[in-house]
Write an enzyme that holds these catalytic residues in place. Structure first.
Site, short mmCIF file in Angstrom:
data_model
loop_
_atom_site.label_atom_id
_atom_site.label_comp_id
_atom_site.label_asym_id
_atom_site.label_seq_id
_atom_site.Cartn_x
_atom_site.Cartn_y
_atom_site.Cartn_z
N GLN A 78 0.83 -1.20 0.00
CA GLN A 78 0.00 0.00 0.00
C GLN A 78 0.88 1.27 0.00
OE1 GLN A 78 -0.80 2.66 2.07
NE2 GLN A 78 -2.54 3.26 0.81
N GLU A 79 1.93 1.24 0.80
CA GLU A 79 2.75 2.44 0.98
C GLU A 79 3.69 2.72 -0.19
OE1 GLU A 79 2.65 4.70 3.44
OE2 GLU A 79 1.00 3.70 4.44
N SER A 80 4.31 1.67 -0.72
CA SER A 80 5.36 1.90 -1.72
C SER A 80 5.24 1.02 -2.96
CB SER A 80 6.73 1.64 -1.07
OG SER A 80 6.87 0.25 -0.78
#
Ligand SMILES: *[C@@H]1O[C@H](CO)[C@@H](O)[C@H](O)[C@H]1NC(C)=O
Ligand SMILES: *[C@@H]1O[C@H](CO)[C@@H](O)[C@H](O)[C@H]1NC(C)=O
Length: 251
Positions: A116-118
């Site tokens: 989700q983040e990267s």
């Protein structure tokens, strides 16, 4: 406290696609404890509850989240995740496993957060670099390093601290990871995330993925093996780069 929080919005471009199927069935049933839960994932609901329910308690001044223990969160298996949408994360399995042992958090949760983040890109930059996109203050000595293990440990350490502070509440801890509870941080005129945020100038500028879709996208999207930044970008209802009304997009 702003210095301790992770990025408010990952800068990853989630391209809104308009021609995809608008539901999916991960085959995990639906949670009787989660309100509005459905077997199918739709733009506004899923096995872990409706988006409206996940965002319950959000007002113009703060957030009193509903409770769901992380231990009860339903998700696909780690091997299923790596074999499908989480394939970019598989090469980092050893780091997720190590952090999982140190902090006693299921490795699939860590891999999903990295996705989700990267998009599981260890080279992702910005003020909160790397796979987990947390600020350098969370690193072992408060300083960012090039070590992927340090990065995964830093993100896991932050998530664990938020879980502990929230009595194990996954909804509250995931929200914190995305910068919820940010009153005083400068975001949204110092109010943090509120119901008014998505349609504000700042909320519109942040576009997609909109922060208030984060819980639904993590709990009912990524954790169900859906491609939230690709074919399943229909998950969520707050696309306020478009027209807004009550924080929600006007189709
Ligand atoms: C998600 O759904 C599963 C099954 O439907 C349930 O067991 C689990 O408690 C739910 N988790 C959350 C956070 O709602
Ligand atoms: C990973 O992020 C870096 C830095 O933004 C970028 O140059 C690179 O193209 C990304 N890799 C992939 C596979 O997207």
């Amino acid at each position: 406290m702003a210095i301790l929080k992770p990025t408010l919005l990952t800068a990853l471009a989630a391209m809104v696609t308009t021609t995809q199927a608008q539901s999916a069935n991960p085959g995990v049933g639906s949670n009787p404890n989660a309100q509005g839960a459905t077997d199918d994932v739709t733009p506004s609901t899923g096995p872990n509850g409706s988006e409206d329910w996940l965002n319950t308690g959000l007002t113009s001044t703060g957030w009193t989240p509903p409770y769901l223990a992380l231990s009860s969160v339903l998700h696909i298996s780690l091997s299923q995740f790596y074999a499908t949408i989480g394939s970019p994360c598989a090469q980092y399995d050893q780091y997720f496993q190590s952090a999982s042992s140190k902090y006693t958090i299921d490795p699939v949760i860590l891999a999903v957060i990295a996705m989700q983040e990267s998009s599981c890109n260890a080279s992702a930059g910005g003020p909160t670099p790397g796979l987990m996109q947390v600020s350098c203050d969370n690193y072992p000595n408060g300083v960012c390093t090039d070590s992927i293990q340090d990065n995964v440990d830093a993100g896991t350490n932050y998530l664990k601290s938020q879980l502990d502070a929230a009595g194990g509440n996954a909804i509250q801890a995931f929200g914190a990871y995305n910068g919820w509870f940010t009153a005083g941080s400068g975001l949204n005129g110092d109010k943090g995330l509120t119901v008014d945020y998505p349609c504000s100038e700042e909320g519109r500028a942040n576009g997609v993925p909109q922060n208030l879709d984060y819980l639904h996208q993590v709990l009912n999207g990524w954790l169900m093996g859906l491609d939230v930044y690709g074919d399943d970008a229909w998950i969520g209802t707050y696309r306020c780069d478009q027209n807004c009304d009550d924080g929600k997009v006007i189709e």
